[in-house]
Design an enzyme around this catalytic site. Sequence first.
Site: not given
Ligand code: IPM
Ligand code: MG
Length: 350
Positions: A136, A187, A220, A244, A248
């Site tokens: 990022y 990785k 992975d 990230d 999720d």
């Molecule tokens: C998170 C989100 C953000 C990220 C998005 C909205 C860009 O997915 O906070 O996990 O990837 O940082």
């Molecule tokens: Mg995210």
Amino acid sequence: MRAYRIAAIPGDGIGVEVIAAGLRALQEVAAREGSFRLEVESFPWSSDYYLERGYYIPEGGLEKLRAFDAIFFGAVGSQKVPDHISLWGLRLPICQGFDQYANVRPARVLPGVTSPLRAGQGIDWVVVRENSEGEYAGHGGRAHRGLPEEVATETAVFTRAGVTRIHRFAFELARKRPKKHLTLVTKSNAQRHGMVLWDEVFFEVARDYPEVKTDRELVDAVTTRMVLKPGTLDTLVATNLHADILSDLAAALTGSLGIAPTANLNPERRFPSMFEPIHGSAFDIAGKGIANPIATFWTAALMLEHLGEQGAARRLMSAVESVTGSGVRTRDLGGSANTEEVTRAVCAAL
Ligand code: IPM
Ligand code: MG
């Protein structure tokens, strides 16, 4: 009485609804505790604001935010603005401008919530996400736009200073957890520069933390371990993009993205830290009053912890847990309650 200055940025979509709910719970906690006050100022920065004015954060906005003790953030993302514009217009300038390099994402199955995994009920993880560089970093570019020979690069940037500080942060956190166990996720088999630096620095830092048990996984492979042997993981540290994705997955495995909180920390406290639910603006359900406010309540508890109000944080989390346990749950958790009903139940439980 202690007073904390909180900057609220509801932002887009359900961010507006959940931050309103979160502020109600926070004020209720403060009233119950009686030992501190929260002075909240709201900032209208959002995608609609951007569409009217051409910017998310007005001139001098970051300097203004800097004076606050913490930032309580909803979400950014709108169907009317490309995602990379909204993200780089609002959230990333705050994370990067305030050097919030440690992103902390706890994942735990709350009472009354069912993990989709048979072995998932005991999940209790913290994903530590590097939040200032890596994938990022914003480095790269495009040339020959629109032509067949168009080229785009997206360069991940890893610095020894950046890698060292996130590993040190992760070890400090892991050491305070009951299992004292930290898993390094990279990785480095395929990516032989930055990821190898990550591995090397991890084991250098590890020498200062003999009490923390360590192991390592490729990103992975760790997804399969999260699904098949969730109980073998505790604290994980990974790069910006890897974490990230893993966070999720972690949220889904603990029942819903609607409960997952996050803290964007500047651990040295040179700048305010920012607290937000992970779920984002969810415009498909925005304005309907059905968003799950639990992620925001849990986020608020992380903020109270950061402010040094551990008692208030615990009080809020027990209220949240008694409510999820009692069956008052939104639809994403299989219930039928709306945002207002969950919020009222949590405030009452406080
Ligand atoms: C998170 C989100 C953000 C990220 C998005 C909205 C860009 O997915 O906070 O996990 O990837 O940082
Ligand atoms: Mg995210």
